[in-house]
Design an enzyme around this catalytic site. Structure first.
Site, PDB file in Angstrom:
ATOM      1  N   SER A 152     -10.981 -26.546   3.331  1.00  0.00           N
ATOM      2  CA  SER A 152     -12.615 -25.949   2.962  1.00  0.00           C
ATOM      3  C   SER A 152     -12.221 -25.460   1.537  1.00  0.00           C
ATOM      4  O   SER A 152     -12.351 -26.139  -0.089  1.00  0.00           O
ATOM      5  CB  SER A 152     -13.072 -25.090   3.642  1.00  0.00           C
ATOM      6  OG  SER A 152     -14.249 -25.402   3.851  1.00  0.00           O
ATOM      7  N   GLU A 183     -16.634 -32.667  11.069  1.00  0.00           N
ATOM      8  CA  GLU A 183     -16.768 -31.629  10.465  1.00  0.00           C
ATOM      9  C   GLU A 183     -18.199 -31.229  10.320  1.00  0.00           C
ATOM     10  O   GLU A 183     -17.714 -29.480  11.286  1.00  0.00           O
ATOM     11  CB  GLU A 183     -17.033 -32.488   8.382  1.00  0.00           C
ATOM     12  CG  GLU A 183     -15.331 -33.184   8.379  1.00  0.00           C
ATOM     13  CD  GLU A 183     -14.607 -32.001   8.079  1.00  0.00           C
ATOM     14  OE1 GLU A 183     -14.761 -30.860   7.563  1.00  0.00           O
ATOM     15  OE2 GLU A 183     -13.903 -32.159   7.284  1.00  0.00           O
ATOM     16  N   HIS A 220     -15.276 -28.602  11.616  1.00  0.00           N
ATOM     17  CA  HIS A 220     -14.721 -28.016  10.036  1.00  0.00           C
ATOM     18  C   HIS A 220     -14.322 -27.327  10.735  1.00  0.00           C
ATOM     19  O   HIS A 220     -14.502 -26.098  11.301  1.00  0.00           O
ATOM     20  CB  HIS A 220     -15.552 -27.908   9.310  1.00  0.00           C
ATOM     21  CG  HIS A 220     -16.087 -27.626   8.214  1.00  0.00           C
ATOM     22  ND1 HIS A 220     -15.238 -27.836   6.906  1.00  0.00           N
ATOM     23  CD2 HIS A 220     -15.692 -25.722   7.480  1.00  0.00           C
ATOM     24  CE1 HIS A 220     -15.192 -27.494   6.199  1.00  0.00           C
ATOM     25  NE2 HIS A 220     -15.184 -26.481   5.982  1.00  0.00           N
TER      26      HIS A 220
END
Length: 506
Positions: free
Chosen positions: A214, A327, A413
């Site tokens: 991320s 995600e 995610h």
């Protein structure tokens, strides 16, 4: 504290803690002094090690400075404070309190027995440049270290303490001093520390892999184009790290600094800014994707990541990059956020083609944000890096635990982190044997890559290199990894075509 005292403290901890593994002391001598860590289950650990001076007082909003030396052995058995950030709210990537502005520490895990210098893996945590730390149990490096690597996890300045500028600060800076991207400067300082000290823990400073997820993946991409980071790492892994993000230029960062400080009622001198309690800098929460925290400052990050890759200016190192199958499943293009705004400028003809490619409006709403933010940019960077002749491997993570409670059918995610680190005990939901098989194989690929610059080896399925197998990836699923063409490529093609015309949000 004497070594005898440290041993006594370790014994006391074993008496208080519930059923801990047997621990013994471990020592390492670095330039600043002697560290006393711990050995447990064949792995040495050294925690809370300062890699830079505390960025407080006059050092707030200054590049990181060297850590001070000390005399006598220093205990390295406990993690340091996390950097200033909002409440964790159950995020398993944050780590334990306390938090402090004095937070520039790192943690090291290494096999207790080693015959030769080992590859080093340096983890850069995610959290939108606003939260997280290298101290969370999720990022415990012991299981990776047992595979024959040295693991380093780091803290770096977050939020307005790590990504901020103001004309008053600019006025007092020495000419030529980099500014704004203090969190990225911290990462470079940590990598410099690794170069200088890895050998003390059995690591090879010529075999350093940076990996992050991320915002940590964004950081890896920024380090790939940062001149000051060149030569400090030799392989890289970008996990869900965007790719086409546009950073705020210096003049925008200065303007936002003034806007925030005036709105907060803070005086407009450097002394006023440095006197503000750190917690006051948290409100309102700065926007990661909206221009507050991703900065193209012209020095540390001199150009946009995508532009640098397109010109072949990135670090010429082997690269793994990839995304998760669901995600941002909860985000819709109608959301009033910077992510939701990404499709606002798409003309009706292009929008109709995209909606059709997603099988209708529901499919478009469910997947287009993830494709614009993560999937197409990852494919694009992979193509650029491999076209430049560099080894490149692309992946898609689609492991979904049976007990995962979220209302979707893919991997959300950040859910790959516990598999990469083989730390399923830190999972936010129960896991089973399937999950452990997935964690074992994923951690094996990652550590093999760190050791050789190629994730392939042993009897694992072959992961195709983009140079010889364009647009093929390795998909990690519940049944195991499978090499296959990039899924949903027609959707990604339409998004990419939009960039060639004028950009998806023109």
């Amino acid at each position: 504290m004497s070594l005898v005292s440290l041993l006594g403290a370790a014994v006391l901890m074993t008496q208080i803690a519930p059923s801990p593994p047997a621990v013994e002391p471990a020592t390492a001598r670095i330039g600043e002094g002697v560290l006393v860590g711990r050995v447990a289950d064949g792995v040495e650990s050294f925690k809370g090690v300062a890699y830079a001076a505390a960025p407080v007082g006059a050092l707030r909003w200054r590049p990181p400075q060297p850590a001070a030396a000390w005399t006598g052995p220093r205990d390295a058995g406990q993690v340091g404070a996390i950097c200033i950030q909002p409440p964790a709210n159950g995020d398993n990537g944050v780590g334990p309190l306390p938090m402090s502005e004095d937070c520039l520490t790192l943690n090291v895990w290494a096999p207790a027995t080693r015959d030769a210098p080992l590859p080093v893996m340096v983890w850069i945590h995610g959290g939108g440049y606003g939260n997280g730390s290298g101290t969370a149990a999720l990022y415990d490096g012991a299981n990776l270290a047992r595979r024959g690597v040295v693991v380093v996890t780091i803290n770096y300045r977050l939020g307005r303490l790590g990504f901020f500028d103001h004309p008053a600060l600019a006025a007092e800076r020495p000419v030529g001093e980099a500014a704004g991207n203090y969190g990225v400067m911290d990462m470079i300082a940590a990598l410099t520390w690794v170069r200088d000290h890895a050998a003390a823990f059995g690591g090879d400073p010529a075999q350093v892999t940076i990996f992050g997820e991320s915002a940590g993946g964004v950081a890896v991409s920024q380090l790939m184009v940062a001149p000051a980071a060149r030569g400090l790492f030799h392989r890289a892994v970008i996990q869900s790290g965007l790719g086409r993000q546009v950073g705020a230029p210096p003049e925008e960062t200065l303007r936002r600094g003034v806007e925030w400080s005036v709105a907060a009622g803070i005086g407009q001198t450097a002394a006023d800014l440095r006197a503000v309690p750190a917690e006051r800098l948290l409100s309102p929460v700065p926007s990661f994707f909206g221009g507050d925290l991703i900065l193209t400052d012209g020095a540390i990050v001199p150009v946009e990541v995508e532009a640098a890759f397109a010109e072949g200016l990135q670090a010429p190192v082997p690269l793994i990059l990839g995304t998760n199958s669901a995600e941002f499943w909860w985000m819709k293009p109608s959301d009033l956020t910077p992510y939701g705004a990404l499709d606002d400028g798409i003309d009706e003809t292009r929008r109709a083609a995209l909606v059709a490619a997603y099988g209708g409006q529901a499919g478009y709403d469910a997947h287009v944000v993830s494709d614009i933010v993560f999937n197409e940019p990852a494919r694009h960077l992979a193509r650029l890096h491999s076209a430049a002749g560099h080894p490149t491997w692309l992946y898609r993570f689609d492991v979904v635990s049976a007990a995962m409670p979220e209302p979707h059918t893919g991997a959300t995610h950040a859910s790959e982190r516990q598999y990469v680190f083989d730390t399923l005990a830190a999972s936010p939901w129960p896991t089973d044997e399937m999950d452990q098989r997935a964690a074992t194989v994923m951690a094996d690929y990652w550590t093999r890559f760190a050791a050789t610059g190629d994730p392939n080896g042993a009897d694992r399925p072959v992961w195709p290199d983009q140079r010889s197998a364009p647009d093929r990836l390795l998909e990690f699923g519940n049944a195991g990894p499978v090499a296959k063409p990039i899924p949903f490529s027609e959707r990604l093609d339409l998004i990419e075509a939009g960039y060639r015309v004028a950009g998806p949000a023109d």
